[in-house]
Every structure is written in structure tokens, then in C-alpha cells.
Design a protein around this motif. Structure first.
Motif, short mmCIF file in Angstrom:
data_model
loop_
_atom_site.label_atom_id
_atom_site.label_comp_id
_atom_site.label_asym_id
_atom_site.label_seq_id
_atom_site.Cartn_x
_atom_site.Cartn_y
_atom_site.Cartn_z
N GLN A 75 0.84 -1.20 0.00
CA GLN A 75 0.00 0.00 0.00
C GLN A 75 0.87 1.25 0.00
N GLN A 76 1.95 1.23 0.79
CA GLN A 76 2.83 2.39 0.87
C GLN A 76 3.56 2.65 -0.46
N LEU A 77 3.91 1.59 -1.18
CA LEU A 77 4.65 1.72 -2.43
C LEU A 77 3.74 1.96 -3.63
N ASP A 78 2.49 1.58 -3.54
CA ASP A 78 1.58 1.52 -4.68
C ASP A 78 1.41 2.87 -5.39
N GLY A 79 1.75 2.88 -6.69
CA GLY A 79 1.53 4.06 -7.50
C GLY A 79 2.52 5.19 -7.28
N LYS A 80 3.55 4.97 -6.47
CA LYS A 80 4.49 6.05 -6.14
C LYS A 80 5.86 5.75 -6.75
N THR A 81 6.68 6.79 -6.89
CA THR A 81 8.02 6.62 -7.45
C THR A 81 9.11 7.03 -6.46
N ALA A 82 8.78 7.20 -5.19
CA ALA A 82 9.79 7.51 -4.19
C ALA A 82 10.72 6.31 -4.01
N LEU A 83 11.98 6.58 -3.70
CA LEU A 83 12.97 5.51 -3.55
C LEU A 83 12.85 4.82 -2.19
N TRP A 84 12.77 3.48 -2.24
CA TRP A 84 12.84 2.63 -1.06
C TRP A 84 13.94 1.60 -1.31
N THR A 85 14.62 1.19 -0.24
CA THR A 85 15.67 0.18 -0.38
C THR A 85 15.57 -0.85 0.75
N LEU A 86 16.29 -1.95 0.56
CA LEU A 86 16.44 -2.98 1.59
C LEU A 86 17.90 -3.04 2.01
N GLU A 87 18.12 -3.12 3.32
CA GLU A 87 19.46 -3.39 3.86
C GLU A 87 19.41 -4.78 4.48
N PRO A 88 19.79 -5.80 3.72
CA PRO A 88 19.63 -7.18 4.21
C PRO A 88 20.72 -7.57 5.20
N GLU A 89 20.46 -8.65 5.91
CA GLU A 89 21.52 -9.32 6.65
C GLU A 89 22.53 -9.84 5.63
N ARG A 90 23.75 -10.11 6.08
CA ARG A 90 24.77 -10.63 5.16
C ARG A 90 24.41 -12.05 4.73
N PHE A 91 24.57 -12.31 3.44
CA PHE A 91 24.32 -13.66 2.93
C PHE A 91 25.12 -13.87 1.66
N GLU A 92 25.13 -15.11 1.19
CA GLU A 92 25.87 -15.48 -0.02
C GLU A 92 24.96 -15.27 -1.23
N LEU A 93 25.29 -14.27 -2.05
CA LEU A 93 24.43 -13.90 -3.17
C LEU A 93 24.25 -15.05 -4.16
N ALA A 94 25.30 -15.84 -4.37
CA ALA A 94 25.23 -16.94 -5.34
C ALA A 94 24.19 -17.99 -4.96
N ARG A 95 23.75 -18.00 -3.72
CA ARG A 95 22.73 -18.96 -3.31
C ARG A 95 21.35 -18.62 -3.88
N LEU A 96 21.23 -17.46 -4.51
CA LEU A 96 19.98 -17.12 -5.18
C LEU A 96 19.88 -17.77 -6.56
N LEU A 97 21.00 -18.29 -7.07
CA LEU A 97 20.96 -18.99 -8.35
C LEU A 97 20.03 -20.19 -8.25
#
Length: 229
Positions: A75-97
Motif C-alpha cells: 500500500q505504501q509503495l503503490d503508484g508512487k516513485t519515491a525511492l525505497w531500499t532494503l538493507e539485508p543481513e549478510r548472505f551469499e548472493l550466489a545462493r539465489l541462483l
């Protein structure tokens, strides 16, 4: 003496193998992401670089594990163009393969209104939100070699009328660009390709010309040249 030498060699090999087994994976790190979407879908785009551990362009379809928080965020993001980001916990990116031995399907992240490394502020109420990976829409390793492309190719993200264009990183230097647009229900889902002028931001008019007269461009959510020089 031979027995002693053999034992010494065996111990050295064992310690080396143990060290390699516990070495930090090449893609282990804090992988910041642009967060975008709305009621029809929620997405996260990794902020890539041309060196490890960030040398993958990744676009995910995600949801929050908590249904109430998920609905609130959409609902907060819907229809808007303001920038939002995620700061994740550390993880191994290659595990998304998709073919990873231990694929990563969930991680925790702080939801930030703005850029998490600049002037962004953690959005109250989310805490370390559990993020579920529903689909990997794009995952491609970036080459560090200098390269140049005469065109900018954009991945279409979203299955309904609420869609987004994410520029594929295919040159060095290059630029990151995410654009929101409203689509007719039956519009094609293929890539959008436009002429490119160095690392200048693609004009909205050029994208509109490729999308058709019925498309409504809602604006740029993210543009940067800093990390893909």
C-alpha cells in the motif's frame, strides 16, 4: 622418518582442506537492494558492482513473510516513485541462483525509505523483516571487462497493469535505471530496447515510443552511475 613425513603431509593437507571449507564465499556480503512494486507485486533489485561480492545483477519477486506487513508495504509503495531500499543481513548472493546446492529462499532485511547508504531512514514497524524470495526474475554475473553497447535493453517486471522497466547492465561503464509504468492488461512482456547515449539516463519519451501510445510512464524510481563505472 618416512612415517613422520607422511603424517606431516597428511596433517598439512587436512588443515588446508579445512581452511578452504570454512573460507568466506566469494559472494558473501551485505547486498543492498532497491525495493519497488505495489498491490500487484513486490520486487527487489540488487545494487550491483563489477567486483566480488556484488558482481551479479539480480532482480527478485518477493513478499514479506508477515501478511499484514506485506499488505501495508504494498500500500505504501503503490503508484508512487519515491525511492525505497532494503538493507539485508549478510548472505551469499550466489545462493539465489536456481541451481545453487543450498538455494536461498528467505532472508531478513531492514526496510528503508530512501537509500540505505545515504540519507535513508528505517521505516518504523518493520524491524528485521523476513523477506520471502518468490521468483528470481534475473540473475546474471557481470563481466569486469570494458564494454560498450549502442542500445539500452530493459527487462519488463510485473504481470498485470502495474509494471516496471529494469535496465540490463551490459556495458562498462553503465547506468542503473528503474522506471515505473502503467500497462494495458494484455501488453507484451518482452524486453524494451532503445538507443543509448553513453551513461546518460534514457529519456522517458524514448521509452514511451517503444511501449506504445496507451502506456503511461509514471517516472523513474532509481537512476545511478556510481556503482557500475
Amino acid at each position: 622418518m618416512l612415517r613422520t613425513l607422511f603424517l606431516s603431509l597428511f596433517l598439512s593437507l587436512f588443515l588446508l582442506a579445512s581452511s578452504l571449507a570454512h573460507a568466506t564465499p566469494l559472494t558473501w556480503g551485505l547486498h543492498g537492494m532497491v525495493l519497488f512494486g505495489g498491490k500487484q507485486g513486490l520486487y527487489a533489485s540488487h545494487l550491483p558492482m563489477f567486483h566480488a561480492p556484488h558482481d551479479y545483477q539480480v532482480v527478485l519477486q518477493v513478499r514479506l513473510a508477515d501478511p499484514a506487513l506485506d499488505a501495508r508495504l504494498r500500500q505504501q509503495l503503490d503508484g508512487k516513485t519515491a525511492l525505497w531500499t532494503l538493507e539485508p543481513e549478510r548472505f551469499e548472493l550466489a545462493r539465489l541462483l536456481p541451481a545453487a546446492p543450498l538455494p536461498l529462499r528467505q532472508f531478513r532485511a531492514t526496510v528503508v525509505r530512501g537509500h540505505f547508504e545515504k540519507d535513508g531512514k528505517a521505516e518504523p514497524g518493520y524491524g528485521a523483516a523476513a523477506i520471502i524470495v518468490e521468483r528470481v526474475l534475473l540473475m546474471r554475473r557481470l563481466s569486469p571487462a570494458p564494454a560498450s553497447s549502442a542500445s539500452a535493453r530493459y527487462l519488463q517486471v510485473g504481470d498485470g497493469t502495474q509494471r516496471f522497466l529494469v535496465k540490463r547492465i551490459d556495458s562498462r561503464p553503465d547506468f542503473e535505471h528503474i522506471v515505473a509504468w502503467s500497462s494495458p492488461a494484455q501488453a507484451p512482456h518482452g524486453d524494451i530496447v532503445v538507443a543509448k547515449s553513453g551513461i546518460r539516463q534514457t529519456p522517458i519519451a524514448a521509452l514511451r515510443a517503444q511501449l506504445g501510445k496507451t502506456a503511461r510512464l509514471r517516472g523513474t524510481l532509481y537512476f545511478s552511475t556510481e556503482d557500475v563505472r
